[in-house]
Scaffold this motif. Structure first.
Motif, PDB file in Angstrom:
ATOM      1  N   UNK A  17       0.850  -1.191   0.000  1.00 56.30           N
ATOM      2  CA  UNK A  17       0.000   0.000   0.000  1.00 56.30           C
ATOM      3  C   UNK A  17       0.888   1.243   0.000  1.00 56.30           C
ATOM      4  N   UNK A  18       0.350   2.339  -0.474  1.00 55.27           N
ATOM      5  CA  UNK A  18       1.107   3.590  -0.519  1.00 55.27           C
ATOM      6  C   UNK A  18       1.628   3.980   0.856  1.00 55.27           C
ATOM      7  N   UNK A  19       0.830   3.771   1.889  1.00 54.05           N
ATOM      8  CA  UNK A  19       1.261   4.095   3.258  1.00 54.05           C
ATOM      9  C   UNK A  19       2.467   3.250   3.654  1.00 54.05           C
ATOM     10  N   UNK A  20       2.445   1.963   3.321  1.00 51.13           N
ATOM     11  CA  UNK A  20       3.575   1.083   3.635  1.00 51.13           C
ATOM     12  C   UNK A  20       4.815   1.530   2.867  1.00 51.13           C
ATOM     13  N   UNK A  21       4.660   1.894   1.605  1.00 55.48           N
ATOM     14  CA  UNK A  21       5.792   2.387   0.807  1.00 55.48           C
ATOM     15  C   UNK A  21       6.360   3.671   1.395  1.00 55.48           C
ATOM     16  N   UNK A  22       5.486   4.544   1.870  1.00 53.99           N
ATOM     17  CA  UNK A  22       5.939   5.794   2.477  1.00 53.99           C
ATOM     18  C   UNK A  22       6.715   5.510   3.763  1.00 53.99           C
ATOM     19  N   UNK A  23       6.211   4.598   4.582  1.00 53.37           N
ATOM     20  CA  UNK A  23       6.904   4.249   5.828  1.00 53.37           C
ATOM     21  C   UNK A  23       8.247   3.598   5.528  1.00 53.37           C
ATOM     22  N   UNK A  24       8.289   2.760   4.506  1.00 57.52           N
ATOM     23  CA  UNK A  24       9.537   2.123   4.107  1.00 57.52           C
ATOM     24  C   UNK A  24      10.543   3.173   3.642  1.00 57.52           C
TER      25      UNK A  24
END
Length: 73
Positions: A17-24
């Protein structure tokens, strides 16, 4: 496709998800900054040691022949 392993689980980057990519991305940035700061700390500690040795060499010896530098915090 690219994979990443987190807690022994593989994830396809394209499926996150975009949120997971941002956190990564944030985690990778922080890891890179920590590595940079650790390298900078090593350089500064080396420079401090060189300045300390140069200062010791420039100071007159004490009566017992020893020079002791106080710790600077």
């Amino acid at each position: 496709m690219s994979k990443i392993t987190i807690d022994n689980t593989d994830y396809e980057l394209d499926t996150l998800a975009d949120e997971a990519k941002a956190q990564l991305g944030s985690l990778q940035f922080v890891d890179a900054e920590l590595a940079r700061l650790n390298a900078q700390t090593a350089v500064l500690q080396t420079a401090r040691m060189a300045y300390s040795n140069a200062l010791k060499a420039a100071l007159p010896a004490s009566p017992d022949g020893e020079v002791e530098l106080m710790k600077l915090n």
